[in-house]
Design a protein around this motif. Structure first.
Motif, PDB file in Angstrom:
ATOM      1  N   ASN A  44      -0.750  14.472  -8.641  1.00 27.70           N
ATOM      2  CA  ASN A  44      -0.034  14.791  -7.265  1.00 27.70           C
ATOM      3  C   ASN A  44      -1.226  15.011  -6.175  1.00 27.70           C
ATOM      4  N   ALA A  45      -1.239  13.930  -5.265  1.00 27.91           N
ATOM      5  CA  ALA A  45      -2.615  13.982  -4.120  1.00 27.91           C
ATOM      6  C   ALA A  45      -2.764  15.047  -3.545  1.00 27.91           C
ATOM      7  N   ASP A  46      -1.716  15.534  -2.990  1.00 24.26           N
ATOM      8  CA  ASP A  46      -2.051  17.076  -2.241  1.00 24.26           C
ATOM      9  C   ASP A  46      -2.747  18.191  -3.013  1.00 24.26           C
ATOM     10  N   PRO A  75       0.714  -1.395   0.003  1.00 23.19           N
ATOM     11  CA  PRO A  75       0.066   0.031  -0.101  1.00 23.19           C
ATOM     12  C   PRO A  75       1.009   1.312  -0.016  1.00 23.19           C
ATOM     13  N   ILE A  76       0.224   2.369  -0.301  1.00 19.43           N
ATOM     14  CA  ILE A  76       0.886   3.785  -0.138  1.00 19.43           C
ATOM     15  C   ILE A  76       0.590   4.156   1.270  1.00 19.43           C
ATOM     16  N   VAL A  77       1.459   4.184   2.223  1.00 19.84           N
ATOM     17  CA  VAL A  77       1.339   4.271   3.524  1.00 19.84           C
ATOM     18  C   VAL A  77       1.911   5.766   3.897  1.00 19.84           C
ATOM     19  N   VAL A  84       4.899  11.930   5.074  1.00 24.28           N
ATOM     20  CA  VAL A  84       5.276  11.572   3.682  1.00 24.28           C
ATOM     21  C   VAL A  84       4.649  10.418   3.604  1.00 24.28           C
ATOM     22  N   CYS A  85       4.284  10.064   2.212  1.00 20.50           N
ATOM     23  CA  CYS A  85       3.694   8.841   1.909  1.00 20.50           C
ATOM     24  C   CYS A  85       4.975   7.925   1.160  1.00 20.50           C
ATOM     25  N   ARG A  86       5.096   6.592   1.650  1.00 22.08           N
ATOM     26  CA  ARG A  86       5.872   5.700   0.957  1.00 22.08           C
ATOM     27  C   ARG A  86       5.346   4.496   0.587  1.00 22.08           C
ATOM     28  N   ASP A 122       0.262   9.979  -7.311  1.00 18.85           N
ATOM     29  CA  ASP A 122       1.280   9.964  -6.628  1.00 18.85           C
ATOM     30  C   ASP A 122       1.609  10.876  -5.638  1.00 18.85           C
ATOM     31  N   ASP A 123       2.822  11.083  -5.126  1.00 14.89           N
ATOM     32  CA  ASP A 123       3.079  12.250  -4.208  1.00 14.89           C
ATOM     33  C   ASP A 123       4.189  12.777  -4.997  1.00 14.89           C
ATOM     34  N   ASN A 124       4.016  14.153  -5.619  1.00 12.11           N
ATOM     35  CA  ASN A 124       5.205  14.623  -6.338  1.00 12.11           C
ATOM     36  C   ASN A 124       5.852  15.766  -5.340  1.00 12.11           C
ATOM     37  N   LEU A 167      -8.636  13.565   2.255  1.00 11.27           N
ATOM     38  CA  LEU A 167      -9.021  14.134   0.869  1.00 11.27           C
ATOM     39  C   LEU A 167      -7.664  13.651   0.086  1.00 11.27           C
ATOM     40  N   HIS A 168      -6.314  13.671   0.669  1.00 12.85           N
ATOM     41  CA  HIS A 168      -4.953  13.153   0.112  1.00 12.85           C
ATOM     42  C   HIS A 168      -5.355  11.643  -0.307  1.00 12.85           C
ATOM     43  N   GLU A 169      -5.692  10.960   0.823  1.00 17.28           N
ATOM     44  CA  GLU A 169      -5.625   9.516   0.321  1.00 17.28           C
ATOM     45  C   GLU A 169      -6.578   9.369  -0.594  1.00 17.28           C
ATOM     46  N   ALA A 201      -7.130  10.715  -3.058  1.00 19.95           N
ATOM     47  CA  ALA A 201      -6.457  10.760  -4.476  1.00 19.95           C
ATOM     48  C   ALA A 201      -5.764   9.575  -4.868  1.00 19.95           C
ATOM     49  N   HIS A 202      -4.874   8.901  -3.981  1.00 21.31           N
ATOM     50  CA  HIS A 202      -4.151   7.589  -4.300  1.00 21.31           C
ATOM     51  C   HIS A 202      -5.286   6.693  -4.696  1.00 21.31           C
ATOM     52  N   PHE A 203      -6.274   6.655  -3.836  1.00 21.71           N
ATOM     53  CA  PHE A 203      -7.422   5.489  -4.063  1.00 21.71           C
ATOM     54  C   PHE A 203      -8.147   5.544  -5.413  1.00 21.71           C
TER      55      PHE A 203
HETATM   56 ZN   LIG Z   1       0.306  10.538  -0.352  1.00 20.23          ZN
END
Ligand SMILES: [Zn+2]
Length: 337
Positions: A308-310, A3-5, A11-13, A285-287, A269-271, A273-275
Motif C-alpha cells: 500500500n503506497a500510503d 499509468p497510475i494517476v 485517489v489514484c486510478r 498499489d492503493d489498498n 513519497l506516495h508516488e 512506492a508505485h514507481f
Molecule cells: Zn497511489
C-alpha cells in the motif's frame, strides 16, 4: 500502457493521460494585497495582474462574466470580481475580498491558469525553488525511514539507537506486531528493500536536478502520475505520449502552484512506492489512503499494508518528524480499483 494517476480527489486510478490545461504564461504573483479592507494596497501593477488573471478564468470557476477593464484601478467591478471568485472557490468562510501575496486565492488562480506549455525549471527560479524545497523534505524522509528500519533490525545487546521506538513505528504503519518473529524479520527486510529503492530514485538523474521526478510535460490536469514498477523500465517509452516510463510525473498545477511543500513531499513519497514496487517484483498499489489511525488503513492486513503506497509515505513522514499524530495534509480515502 496506463499509468497510475493521482486525481484531484487524491485517489489514484489506472487511467489514460489526458492533457487539457488552458494556456497561460508562468505563475502569477503580486507584491502587495489587492482588493478591499485595511490590508489592501492596490498597487497599479498588482491590480493589473489580478484583472488580467481573473479575465482568463472561466465563469464556471468564478471568473467574471464580463471581462474587467485592465486599468490598474481596484474599483467596484474588480472588487466584486474578487469576491465572486473567492466565494465560488472557497465558499463564504474563505471570501474576504482581499488577495494577499502567496495566500490561497493567488494559489488557486495559479492552479487554474498555470501553463500547459512545457516548463523549463532551469529558467524559472520560482519553480526551481519550490522543487528544491519539496526534494529536501523527501530526501530527509527517505533517510529517516531507512535509518529507522535499520535500527529496528539491529541486534539486541549492542547500543540501542532507538530500536524499540523504531519497532513501534513499524507496528503502527505496517501492523507487524501481528506476525511471528520470523515473518516479522522478513517483512522488515522487505520494507528495507523498498526504501533502498526509494533512495535510488533520488539518485537517478532528472530534469529537475535530481531524482526520477519531472514536471509533467503532457498537461494532464491531475496531481501526479507514474508507471507501476517504472523504476525497472529504463529506456522504455510510452507508445503514444512518447515519454519515458522510468519517471515520476508531477502535475504542474499541483506541484508548482501551491506552497505546501509538506503536502507535495508526501505525494512524492506516495508516488515513489508505485514507481519502485515490492522486492521480488510486486506492484505497490492503493489498498487504502490515509494515516494509520484512519479506518481506511487500520482495517488492512499486514500484506495489504506492505503493498500500500500510503503506508510507505506515512511511515517515512513519521520517521522524519518523530510525531505519530496525523498531519493535516494526509487525507483518508477508500480506494476502489
Ligand atoms: Zn497511489
Amino acid at each position: 500502457m496506463k499509468p497510475i494517476v493521482m486525481d484531484n480527489d487524491q485517489v489514484c486510478r489506472k487511467d489514460n493521460i489526458l492533457g487539457s490545461l488552458p494556456p497561460s504564461d508562468q505563475l502569477i504573483s503580486i507584491d502587495l494585497p489587492v482588493g478591499t479592507g485595511v490590508l489592501a494596497k492596490n498597487l497599479d501593477s498588482d491590480v493589473r495582474t489580478i484583472q488580467k488573471a481573473l479575465n482568463q478564468i472561466k465563469p464556471i470557476h468564478g471568473g467574471p462574466t464580463v471581462a474587467l477593464v485592465v486599468d490598474g484601478k481596484c474599483g467596484p467591478k474588480t472588487n466584486s470580481a474578487i469576491w465572486n471568485f473567492q466565494f465560488k472557490q472557497f465558499k463564504a468562510k474563505g471570501a474576504d475580498g482581499v488577495i494577499e501575496p502567496g495566500k490561497q486565492t493567488i494559489q488557486r488562480i495559479n492552479q487554474l491558469l498555470f501553463s500547459n506549455a512545457p516548463v523549463d525549471p532551469s529558467v524559472n527560479a520560482e519553480i526551481r525553488a519550490k522543487v528544491v524545497q519539496h526534494f529536501s523534505i523527501v530526501a530527509r524522509s527517505v533517510h529517516a525511514a531507512q535509518a529507522t528500519v535499520l535500527m529496528a533490525n539491529a541486534p539486541e545487546g549492542g547500543l540501542d539507537f532507538g530500536r524499540s521506538r523504531a519497532n513501534d513505528r513499524l507496528d503502527r504503519h505496517f501492523a507487524l506486531n501481528t506476525l511471528s518473529p520470523a515473518a516479522r524479520a522478513q517483512a522488515i527486510r522487505d520494507i528495507h528493500g523498498v526504501y533502498t529503492m526509494y533512495s535510488n530514485v533520488l539518485l537517478m538523474p532528472g530534469a529537475l536536478g535530481t531524482g526520477a521526478f519531472e514536471a509533467d510535460p503532457t498537461g494532464d490536469p491531475r496531481i501526479a502520475f507514474t508507471f507501476g514498477n517504472g523504476f525497472f523500465l529504463q529506456g522504455a517509452v510510452h507508445p503514444e505520449k512518447n515519454i519515458p516510463l522510468d519517471r515520476i510525473y508531477l502535475g504542474r498545477r499541483a506541484f508548482f502552484a501551491i506552497n505546501d511543500s509538506e503536502f507535495c513531499a508526501f505525494i512524492m513519497l506516495h508516488e515513489m512506492a508505485h514507481f519502485v514496487g515490492f522486492p521480488g517484483g510486486g506492484l505497490i498499489d492503493d489498498n487504502g489512503r490515509g494515516w494509520f489511525t484512519d479506518d481506511t488503513i487500520s482495517k488492512l492486513s499486514v500484506r495489504q499494508r506492505l503493498l500500500n503506497a500510503d503506508s510507505y509515505a506515512t511511515f517515512a513522514v513519521e520517521c522524519r518528524t518523530g510525531d505519530p499524530k496525523k498531519p493535516p495534509y494526509v487525507k483518508a480515502a477508500t480506494t476502489s480499483r
